[in-house]
Design a protein around this motif. Structure first.
Motif, PDB file in Angstrom:
ATOM      1  N   LYS A  13     -60.356  69.637 -41.248  1.00 11.99           N
ATOM      2  CA  LYS A  13     -61.805  69.543 -41.194  1.00 11.99           C
ATOM      3  C   LYS A  13     -62.282  69.336 -39.759  1.00 11.99           C
ATOM      4  N   SER A  14     -63.499  69.784 -39.515  1.00 12.30           N
ATOM      5  CA  SER A  14     -64.243  69.422 -38.306  1.00 12.30           C
ATOM      6  C   SER A  14     -65.446  68.626 -38.778  1.00 12.30           C
ATOM      7  N   ALA A  15     -65.395  67.312 -38.563  1.00 11.91           N
ATOM      8  CA  ALA A  15     -66.438  66.447 -39.113  1.00 11.91           C
ATOM      9  C   ALA A  15     -66.803  65.370 -38.109  1.00 11.91           C
ATOM     10  N   ALA A  16     -68.086  65.059 -38.052  1.00 10.36           N
ATOM     11  CA  ALA A  16     -68.580  63.979 -37.195  1.00 10.36           C
ATOM     12  C   ALA A  16     -68.769  62.716 -38.030  1.00 10.36           C
ATOM     13  N   HIS A  17     -68.540  61.567 -37.411  1.00 13.17           N
ATOM     14  CA  HIS A  17     -68.701  60.269 -38.075  1.00 13.17           C
ATOM     15  C   HIS A  17     -69.612  59.392 -37.212  1.00 13.17           C
ATOM     16  N   PRO A  18     -70.902  59.717 -37.180  1.00 12.08           N
ATOM     17  CA  PRO A  18     -71.811  58.995 -36.284  1.00 12.08           C
ATOM     18  C   PRO A  18     -71.993  57.541 -36.684  1.00 12.08           C
ATOM     19  N   ALA A  19     -72.092  56.690 -35.663  1.00 10.18           N
ATOM     20  CA  ALA A  19     -72.406  55.262 -35.828  1.00 10.18           C
ATOM     21  C   ALA A  19     -71.401  54.543 -36.726  1.00 10.18           C
ATOM     22  N   GLN A  20     -70.140  54.985 -36.741  1.00  6.51           N
ATOM     23  CA  GLN A  20     -69.116  54.341 -37.559  1.00  6.51           C
ATOM     24  C   GLN A  20     -67.908  54.002 -36.688  1.00  6.51           C
ATOM     25  N   ASP A  21     -67.432  52.753 -36.811  1.00  6.06           N
ATOM     26  CA  ASP A  21     -66.191  52.416 -36.126  1.00  6.06           C
ATOM     27  C   ASP A  21     -65.007  52.870 -36.971  1.00  6.06           C
ATOM     28  N   GLU A  22     -63.787  52.631 -36.462  1.00 10.61           N
ATOM     29  CA  GLU A  22     -62.594  53.147 -37.127  1.00 10.61           C
ATOM     30  C   GLU A  22     -62.409  52.576 -38.537  1.00 10.61           C
ATOM     31  N   ALA A  23     -62.693  51.287 -38.722  1.00 10.22           N
ATOM     32  CA  ALA A  23     -62.517  50.683 -40.045  1.00 10.22           C
ATOM     33  C   ALA A  23     -63.480  51.296 -41.059  1.00 10.22           C
ATOM     34  N   ALA A  24     -64.709  51.554 -40.658  1.00 13.08           N
ATOM     35  CA  ALA A  24     -65.684  52.166 -41.571  1.00 13.08           C
ATOM     36  C   ALA A  24     -65.294  53.593 -41.913  1.00 13.08           C
ATOM     37  N   ILE A  25     -64.811  54.329 -40.913  1.00 17.65           N
ATOM     38  CA  ILE A  25     -64.376  55.705 -41.165  1.00 17.65           C
ATOM     39  C   ILE A  25     -63.189  55.720 -42.128  1.00 17.65           C
ATOM     40  N   ALA A  26     -62.224  54.823 -41.891  1.00 18.12           N
ATOM     41  CA  ALA A  26     -61.035  54.768 -42.751  1.00 18.12           C
ATOM     42  C   ALA A  26     -61.429  54.484 -44.200  1.00 18.12           C
ATOM     43  N   THR A  27     -62.321  53.534 -44.401  1.00 16.24           N
ATOM     44  CA  THR A  27     -62.752  53.189 -45.759  1.00 16.24           C
ATOM     45  C   THR A  27     -63.419  54.377 -46.445  1.00 16.24           C
ATOM     46  N   ARG A  28     -64.287  55.069 -45.720  1.00 12.77           N
ATOM     47  CA  ARG A  28     -65.016  56.190 -46.322  1.00 12.77           C
ATOM     48  C   ARG A  28     -64.081  57.342 -46.669  1.00 12.77           C
ATOM     49  N   LEU A  29     -63.131  57.637 -45.795  1.00 14.66           N
ATOM     50  CA  LEU A  29     -62.197  58.725 -46.075  1.00 14.66           C
ATOM     51  C   LEU A  29     -61.329  58.416 -47.296  1.00 14.66           C
ATOM     52  N   ILE A  30     -60.863  57.182 -47.404  1.00 15.03           N
ATOM     53  CA  ILE A  30     -60.008  56.805 -48.532  1.00 15.03           C
ATOM     54  C   ILE A  30     -60.784  56.901 -49.845  1.00 15.03           C
ATOM     55  N   LEU A  31     -62.037  56.460 -49.831  1.00 13.56           N
ATOM     56  CA  LEU A  31     -62.838  56.487 -51.049  1.00 13.56           C
ATOM     57  C   LEU A  31     -63.166  57.905 -51.515  1.00 13.56           C
ATOM     58  N   GLY A  32     -62.849  58.900 -50.707  1.00 15.91           N
ATOM     59  CA  GLY A  32     -63.104  60.283 -51.088  1.00 15.91           C
ATOM     60  C   GLY A  32     -62.069  60.859 -52.035  1.00 15.91           C
ATOM     61  N   TYR A  33     -61.099  60.024 -52.486  1.00 20.24           N
ATOM     62  CA  TYR A  33     -60.043  60.528 -53.369  1.00 20.24           C
ATOM     63  C   TYR A  33     -59.932  59.665 -54.627  1.00 20.24           C
ATOM     64  N   PRO A  34     -61.013  59.540 -55.391  1.00 20.88           N
ATOM     65  CA  PRO A  34     -60.961  58.701 -56.599  1.00 20.88           C
ATOM     66  C   PRO A  34     -60.044  59.274 -57.673  1.00 20.88           C
ATOM     67  N   ARG A  35     -59.815  60.572 -57.644  1.00 18.09           N
ATOM     68  CA  ARG A  35     -58.958  61.198 -58.664  1.00 18.09           C
ATOM     69  C   ARG A  35     -57.553  60.602 -58.645  1.00 18.09           C
ATOM     70  N   TYR A  36     -57.115  60.132 -57.488  1.00 19.50           N
ATOM     71  CA  TYR A  36     -55.757  59.610 -57.359  1.00 19.50           C
ATOM     72  C   TYR A  36     -55.726  58.089 -57.336  1.00 19.50           C
ATOM     73  N   GLY A  37     -56.830  57.476 -57.741  1.00 16.63           N
ATOM     74  CA  GLY A  37     -56.866  56.025 -57.870  1.00 16.63           C
ATOM     75  C   GLY A  37     -56.695  55.277 -56.570  1.00 16.63           C
ATOM     76  N   LEU A  38     -57.122  55.871 -55.455  1.00 14.36           N
ATOM     77  CA  LEU A  38     -56.936  55.224 -54.153  1.00 14.36           C
ATOM     78  C   LEU A  38     -57.929  54.082 -53.968  1.00 14.36           C
ATOM     79  N   VAL A  39     -57.397  52.904 -53.717  1.00 13.41           N
ATOM     80  CA  VAL A  39     -58.205  51.715 -53.445  1.00 13.41           C
ATOM     81  C   VAL A  39     -57.971  51.320 -51.991  1.00 13.41           C
ATOM     82  N   PRO A  40     -59.017  51.339 -51.140  1.00 14.34           N
ATOM     83  CA  PRO A  40     -58.793  51.034 -49.722  1.00 14.34           C
ATOM     84  C   PRO A  40     -58.543  49.555 -49.473  1.00 14.34           C
ATOM     85  N   LYS A  41     -57.572  49.287 -48.618  1.00 14.07           N
ATOM     86  CA  LYS A  41     -57.346  47.956 -48.076  1.00 14.07           C
ATOM     87  C   LYS A  41     -57.322  48.120 -46.561  1.00 14.07           C
ATOM     88  N   VAL A  42     -58.472  47.922 -45.943  1.00 10.93           N
ATOM     89  CA  VAL A  42     -58.671  48.218 -44.527  1.00 10.93           C
ATOM     90  C   VAL A  42     -58.856  46.919 -43.765  1.00 10.93           C
TER      91      VAL A  42
END
Length: 385
Positions: free
Chosen positions: A124-153
């Motif tokens: 992907k080519s995607a921008a993540h404005p106004a987000q630090d690394e922890a916020a980006i990590a949480t949002r990316l992980i939450l994009g896969y609910p089909r696989y039961g991913l629960v973020p621990k960031v």
């Protein structure tokens, strides 16, 4: 499958896996599961693939029904001493059929990786404005609910949220590659572990977990109490590095020194190599451009932290004597190897090899040097059984 106090349950399916048919489970001859705390985990099932005129006129029975197709989900649950543990939740990525001329020599090998492989399929080519690394990590992980991913960031020690008028983080690559790259900036890790319940997975983004209660101790060379079949300790004094350089701080427009050395993590050794060999520790240059002084300092220290585990232990333990399952991404104690090598270690990888009547665990442990930081380690509950 298996015998004695250890049982293996196999779930298969295209989206929601269900218990595998008994006739398929009976064909499984060996299971290998590798759990890693700094990379993708994986599994391998080896099945006897016999066929005859009654059961395999068209094809091998193990291949009919489509249960072992690519990207089907596989969940492996091991029950030891009445306690179930999800050993693997992954998807099938490879399949190999080896057929021989000798009757009974045909084998079907099914290989797969944990569900994080599904985060590595689309660049992907995607921008993540106004987000630090922890916020980006949480949002990316939450994009896969089909696989039961629960973020621990776990946020980095220094958080520097980007101002949109100053900079915007841009992702070029898959979600998995971007999560891993962000983690490495701070000496962090990203990996997925199955559980705590079937079809649920914990996606961990943060520092190697070097605090908390350790797993039952690995006991070396103590007669009936020993549960380690073999262990090797390797020291690499060239592994630690310190970082030196400078960075142009875009906020102050000043060139500031950047240093990264030693460790801020909870110590696991009384004589870390980076301190004992300080005059000879290698120095690497900090060459990044663009980050602020705060970011540059955090990344330099992260590089130093990631290099510090100079002592690595590898070995094999007897699961029956150990009495439980060793898991990657935590602490374990070693006892009976002498003061320099006893004490607490970080568990980097565990490979389970299961077959009928046999279950061994191969492990890789690491820490920053020699010398135990704890005076005593209790034996495991299954010692001497």
């Amino acid at each position: 499958m298996l015998s004695g106090s250890t049982k293996l349950t196999v779930l298969l399916g295209p989206s929601v896996p269900v218990p595998a048919p008994a006739e398929l489970v009976r064909c499984i001859e060996e299971v290998r599961v590798t759990s890693s705390a700094d990379a993708r985990s994986g599994f391998q099932l080896v099945l006897g693939a016999g066929r005859d005129r009654r059961t395999g006129l068209v094809d091998f029975p193990q291949l009919t029904g489509g249960r072992l197709r690519a990207f089907h989900r596989v969940v492996l649950i091991v029950t030891t001493g009445g306690r179930p543990l999800v050993l693997m939740d992954g998807v099938i990525t490879h399949r190999e059929l080896t057929s021989g001329t000798v009757p009974g020599s045909t084998r079907l090998t099914v290989t797969g990786e944990d569900v994080s492989v599904m985060m590595d399929l689309e660049e992907k080519s995607a921008a993540h404005p106004a987000q630090d690394e922890a916020a980006i990590a949480t949002r990316l992980i939450l994009g896969y609910p089909r696989y039961g991913l629960v973020p621990k960031v776990i946020p980095p020690p220094v958080v520097d949220p980007p101002l949109p008028i100053d900079r915007t983080p841009v992702q070029q690559g898959t979600d998995l590659a971007y999560l891993t790259a962000m983690a490495r900036r701070f000496g962090y890790v990203f990996y997925v572990t199955p559980g705590p319940a079937p079809l649920v997975n914990t996606a961990y983004w943060g520092p190697p977990r070097r605090v908390g209660p350790p797993a039952p101790a690995l006991t070396v060379g103590r007669g009936p109490a020993a549960n380690v079949q073999q262990i090797t300790f390797r020291s690499d004094p060239l592994a630690p590095v310190r970082v030196s350089g400078s960075a142009l701080d875009p906020l102050s427009d000043a060139v500031l020194p950047v240093r990264g050395t030693g460790s801020l993590r909870p110590p696991l050794a009384t004589a870390p190599d980076w301190a004992v060999n300080l005059p000879n520790v290698r120095t690497v240059a900090f060459r990044e451009s663009g980050p602020s002084a705060v970011q540059a300092a955090a990344r330099a220290q992260g590089t130093a932290e990631a290099s510090n585990d100079a002592l690595v232990a590898t070995g094999t333990l007897d699961t029956l004597r150990y009495g439980t399952l060793l898991t990657a991404g935590g602490l374990v104690g070693v006892r009976g190897a002498g003061w320099e090598h006893d004490g607490l270690y970080y568990v980097r990888q565990v490979t389970h090899a299961l077959a009928r009547g046999r279950h061994t665990q191969q492990f890789t442990l690491s820490r920053e040097g020699t010398g135990s930081t704890v005076p005593l380690l209790p034996p495991p509950s299954g010692a001497g059984r």
